[in-house]
Design an enzyme around this catalytic site. Structure first.
Site, PDB file in Angstrom:
ATOM      1  N   GLU A  96       0.815  -1.210   0.000  1.00  0.00           N
ATOM      2  CA  GLU A  96       0.000   0.000   0.000  1.00  0.00           C
ATOM      3  C   GLU A  96       0.854   1.269   0.000  1.00  0.00           C
ATOM      4  O   GLU A  96       1.936   1.308   0.590  1.00  0.00           O
ATOM      5  CB  GLU A  96      -0.936  -0.010   1.211  1.00  0.00           C
ATOM      6  CG  GLU A  96      -1.980  -1.112   1.116  1.00  0.00           C
ATOM      7  CD  GLU A  96      -2.940  -1.165   2.281  1.00  0.00           C
ATOM      8  OE1 GLU A  96      -4.105  -1.520   2.067  1.00  0.00           O
ATOM      9  OE2 GLU A  96      -2.519  -0.860   3.420  1.00  0.00           O
ATOM     10  N   CYS A 109       3.396   8.573   1.292  1.00  0.00           N
ATOM     11  CA  CYS A 109       3.933   7.562   2.200  1.00  0.00           C
ATOM     12  C   CYS A 109       4.197   6.290   1.393  1.00  0.00           C
ATOM     13  O   CYS A 109       3.267   5.686   0.850  1.00  0.00           O
ATOM     14  CB  CYS A 109       2.941   7.301   3.329  1.00  0.00           C
ATOM     15  SG  CYS A 109       3.492   6.072   4.527  1.00  0.00           S
ATOM     16  N   CYS A 116       6.639  -6.946   6.825  1.00  0.00           N
ATOM     17  CA  CYS A 116       7.712  -6.442   7.690  1.00  0.00           C
ATOM     18  C   CYS A 116       8.060  -7.501   8.723  1.00  0.00           C
ATOM     19  O   CYS A 116       7.166  -8.102   9.334  1.00  0.00           O
ATOM     20  CB  CYS A 116       7.273  -5.152   8.384  1.00  0.00           C
ATOM     21  SG  CYS A 116       8.585  -4.382   9.384  1.00  0.00           S
ATOM     22  N   CYS A 120       6.467  -5.025  15.123  1.00  0.00           N
ATOM     23  CA  CYS A 120       6.034  -4.125  16.190  1.00  0.00           C
ATOM     24  C   CYS A 120       4.591  -4.440  16.575  1.00  0.00           C
ATOM     25  O   CYS A 120       3.744  -4.665  15.706  1.00  0.00           O
ATOM     26  CB  CYS A 120       6.145  -2.671  15.740  1.00  0.00           C
ATOM     27  SG  CYS A 120       7.830  -2.176  15.311  1.00  0.00           S
ATOM     28  N   CYS A 123       1.567  -2.180  15.107  1.00  0.00           N
ATOM     29  CA  CYS A 123       1.544  -1.917  13.666  1.00  0.00           C
ATOM     30  C   CYS A 123       0.939  -3.107  12.931  1.00  0.00           C
ATOM     31  O   CYS A 123       1.401  -4.241  13.071  1.00  0.00           O
ATOM     32  CB  CYS A 123       2.964  -1.645  13.168  1.00  0.00           C
ATOM     33  SG  CYS A 123       3.068  -1.364  11.389  1.00  0.00           S
ATOM     34  N   GLY A 178       6.980  -2.038   5.807  1.00  0.00           N
ATOM     35  CA  GLY A 178       8.363  -2.483   5.804  1.00  0.00           C
ATOM     36  C   GLY A 178       9.307  -1.604   6.599  1.00  0.00           C
ATOM     37  O   GLY A 178       8.998  -0.453   6.937  1.00  0.00           O
ATOM     38  N   GLU A 179      10.467  -2.141   6.887  1.00  0.00           N
ATOM     39  CA  GLU A 179      11.569  -1.429   7.540  1.00  0.00           C
ATOM     40  C   GLU A 179      12.569  -1.048   6.453  1.00  0.00           C
ATOM     41  O   GLU A 179      13.284  -1.905   5.915  1.00  0.00           O
ATOM     42  CB  GLU A 179      12.220  -2.326   8.594  1.00  0.00           C
ATOM     43  CG  GLU A 179      13.582  -1.869   9.099  1.00  0.00           C
ATOM     44  CD  GLU A 179      13.621  -0.452   9.624  1.00  0.00           C
ATOM     45  OE1 GLU A 179      14.294   0.396   8.993  1.00  0.00           O
ATOM     46  OE2 GLU A 179      12.990  -0.191  10.666  1.00  0.00           O
ATOM     47  N   SER A 232      11.397   5.350  15.095  1.00  0.00           N
ATOM     48  CA  SER A 232      10.170   4.771  15.636  1.00  0.00           C
ATOM     49  C   SER A 232      10.479   4.287  17.052  1.00  0.00           C
ATOM     50  O   SER A 232      10.864   3.146  17.269  1.00  0.00           O
ATOM     51  CB  SER A 232       9.723   3.615  14.725  1.00  0.00           C
ATOM     52  OG  SER A 232       8.431   3.183  15.037  1.00  0.00           O
ATOM     53  N   LEU A 233      10.315   5.167  18.026  1.00  0.00           N
ATOM     54  CA  LEU A 233      10.814   4.937  19.385  1.00  0.00           C
ATOM     55  C   LEU A 233       9.788   4.226  20.273  1.00  0.00           C
ATOM     56  O   LEU A 233       9.997   3.093  20.689  1.00  0.00           O
ATOM     57  CB  LEU A 233      11.218   6.273  20.005  1.00  0.00           C
ATOM     58  CG  LEU A 233      11.926   6.225  21.354  1.00  0.00           C
ATOM     59  CD1 LEU A 233      13.243   5.478  21.259  1.00  0.00           C
ATOM     60  CD2 LEU A 233      12.157   7.636  21.891  1.00  0.00           C
ATOM     61  N   CYS A 352      -1.446   5.975  10.197  1.00  0.00           N
ATOM     62  CA  CYS A 352      -0.209   5.371  10.682  1.00  0.00           C
ATOM     63  C   CYS A 352      -0.486   4.089  11.451  1.00  0.00           C
ATOM     64  O   CYS A 352      -1.310   4.062  12.367  1.00  0.00           O
ATOM     65  CB  CYS A 352       0.515   6.369  11.580  1.00  0.00           C
ATOM     66  SG  CYS A 352       2.088   5.778  12.216  1.00  0.00           S
TER      67      CYS A 352
END
Length: 373
Positions: A96, A109, A116, A120, A123, A178-179, A232-233, A352
């Site tokens: 996407e 975006c 991924c 997380c 997500c 994805g990362e 991304s903390l 997000c």
């Protein structure tokens, strides 16, 4: 030549273009500029339309190359003007891309992987598992297709100009599926094409790469392509971050903060953004706010608080508005610039953390159980 063996020019860098033109005895710097202009500025996919190129070159390009984005599967339109496109990534995968218009900028975006592997807990992409990295052509193809689509709708009168006052995509955020730093070899050439003056001519300040904290690749990015960086903390201590972002067990906060301090010296905006998803009764207490202050105190940064956007079976809840405002007040009182991200496109699951696509998982990733503290 069969289509599968044609070179996709969307992801080709200048050196590779030069080699192609030299093989046809058509090389010049001017020709390369012309070709990139046709591909990336005008979003042309047919070599026949490139009328200022010689017939010899056009005929040659037809035999060895193509200009092709991933096929579009579906598109959705939000009430706030946001658009979400689902692209066919092959082998039962789909990714996407989200277009987010605003009064003074248009942001795209972009996804970098089909799925991924970081997993997380907050997500939706991570809950789908991982299949493969996208190629440079597939990454740039999202920008190419989106710009072409927005241009067509804008100039044909099919866009609400009270929402979108210009068709140009002005900002890129590598915050889709994805990362990005786990697909480094394909993402870096894509970033360079975005900045190329004859392609999309975006500045480093207008391109933001978001990462969960792949420390060696952050250090490498400093030298290769130091665009704006977002971390991304989402947690102020290792114990909590290990649960929310499992990659933290490999690259704990002390290592990550050291890498961030180094990156600031090269960052085009002279600061780093720390993204922090606000999760009810998990990471949103006053104690967490003060821990966060101590964690980032020595780093020139901004904090972007993200109200959690729900997805099926997440077992997580968004912090209340009052709790978010209290968190902001504590951070601001210590001189830390803090903003709250405006939720966009949540009515089409484009906000997000909501991107999912369709992934044929090849990993052993399993959906998280409820986080217990």
């Amino acid at each position: 030549m069969e289509d599968n063996f044609l070179i996709n020019l969307l992801g080709i860098d200048e050196l590779s273009l030069r080699r192609i033109l030299e093989e046809c005895d058509c090389y010049s710097n001017y020709r390369i500029s012309q070709l990139k202009n046709w591909i990336h500025r005008r979003q042309v996919s047919s070599f026949d339309e490139m009328t200022n190129l010689s017939m010899k070159l056009r005929d040659y390009l037809k035999t060895i190359a193509k200009i092709e984005a991933m096929p579009l599967k579906t598109q959705q339109f939000s009430m706030d003007g946001t658009r979400k496109w689902l692209f066919d990534a092959g082998f039962d995968n789909a990714v996407e891309t989200v277009f987010i218009p605003d009064s003074n900028r248009n942001t795209l975006c972009i996804s970098s992987q089909a799925g991924c592997a970081v997993n997380c807990s907050f997500c939706f992409t991570g809950q789908q598992g991982f299949n493969r990295n996208l190629t440079t052509s597939e990454i740039i193809g999202q920008l190419w297709w989106a710009q072409k689509n927005i241009n067509n709708d804008f100039f044909s009168g099919n866009l609400d100009k009270s929402i979108i006052n210009s068709p140009k995509i002005t900002n890129i955020v590598m915050m889709g599926m994805g990362e990005p730093l786990l697909n480094y070899s394909q993402v870096i050439p894509a970033l360079r094409l975005m900045m190329d003056e004859n392609s999309y001519a975006l500045s480093k300040r207008k391109i933001t790469l978001s990462t969960s904290g792949i420390v060696p690749m952050i250090d490498k990015l400093v030298n290769d392509c130091p665009v704006s960086l977002a971390i991304s903390l989402h947690a102020p201590n290792d114990e909590l971050r290990d649960k929310l972002i499992p990659i933290n067990k490999k690259y704990p906060l002390q290592e990550l903060m050291k890498s961030c301090r180094n990156y600031v010296s090269y960052a085009p905006r002279d600061f780093i953004t720390f993204e922090y998803c606000m999760l009810d009764n998990i990471n949103d207490s006053d104690k967490h706010a003060f821990e966060l202050i101590e964690l980032v105190r020595t780093i020139k940064c901004k904090i972007n608080l993200i109200p959690f956007n729900s997805f099926p079976n997440s077992n997580l809840k968004r912090s209340t508005q009052n709790r978010i405002l209290s968190f902001v007040k504590i951070l601001n009182s210590q001189g830390i610039v803090t903003t709250v991200r405006k939720t966009r496109g949540d009515d089409i699951n484009a906000a997000c953390g909501q991107l999912a696509g369709s992934i044929k998982n090849i990993t052993k990733i399993k959906t998280h159980e409820s986080i217990k503290l």
